[in-house]
Design a protein around this motif. Structure first.
Motif, PDB file in Angstrom:
ATOM      1  N   GLU A  63      65.157 -24.839  -7.341  1.00 24.57           N
ATOM      2  CA  GLU A  63      65.214 -23.446  -6.888  1.00 24.57           C
ATOM      3  C   GLU A  63      66.384 -23.235  -5.926  1.00 24.57           C
ATOM      4  O   GLU A  63      67.017 -22.187  -5.956  1.00 24.57           O
ATOM      5  N   ALA A  67      69.368 -20.663  -6.664  1.00 20.01           N
ATOM      6  CA  ALA A  67      69.753 -19.631  -5.690  1.00 20.01           C
ATOM      7  C   ALA A  67      71.233 -19.719  -5.367  1.00 20.01           C
ATOM      8  O   ALA A  67      71.935 -18.700  -5.316  1.00 20.01           O
ATOM      9  N   LEU A 102      62.596 -15.722  -5.335  1.00 25.63           N
ATOM     10  CA  LEU A 102      62.987 -16.750  -4.374  1.00 25.63           C
ATOM     11  C   LEU A 102      61.993 -16.832  -3.224  1.00 25.63           C
ATOM     12  O   LEU A 102      61.715 -17.924  -2.711  1.00 25.63           O
TER      13      LEU A 102
END
Length: 113
Positions: A63, A67, A102
């Motif tokens: 993740e 991002a 997120l």
């Protein structure tokens, strides 16, 4: 990214929306580095810094990599002094459509600690 910049109305509204959605799972709004933050058990998982939002996703995490692949995203450096946190990503308003996902990833990372 400017440290003392006020959030745009759109960024503020998205932060508020995410905070309201996450309240049902114990996420509260508070402060971190004098900025508005989303907290779980008193620990920050995300914060609104100007018109960007930063997320604590964990080091060497898919993740975090995802991002940081977003246009304009960088490792979060709250001081602006070239000392970024290696487990936080700062995503500009241009990536706002990714903020909710997120924030969920940051919550999952915190719960997995």
């Amino acid at each position: 990214m400017k440290r003392n910049e006020e959030p745009t109305p759109e960024a503020q509204a998205e932060y508020e929306r995410i905070g309201e959605e996450m309240a049902s799972v114990g996420v509260a709004r508070g402060k971190m580095f004098t900025s508005q933050a989303l907290l779980l058990n008193g620990k920050a998982i995300a914060c609104l810094m100007g018109s960007s939002m930063a997320f604590k996703l964990g080091r060497e995490n898919l993740e975090l990599e995802r991002a940081l692949s977003l246009d304009g995203a960088v490792l979060f450096d709250p001081s602006g002094m070239g000392r970024p946190f290696k487990d936080w990503a700062e995503v500009p308003q241009s990536g706002m459509e990714e903020w909710a996902g997120l924030a969920e990833a940051a919550l999952a990372a915190k719960l997995a600690e």
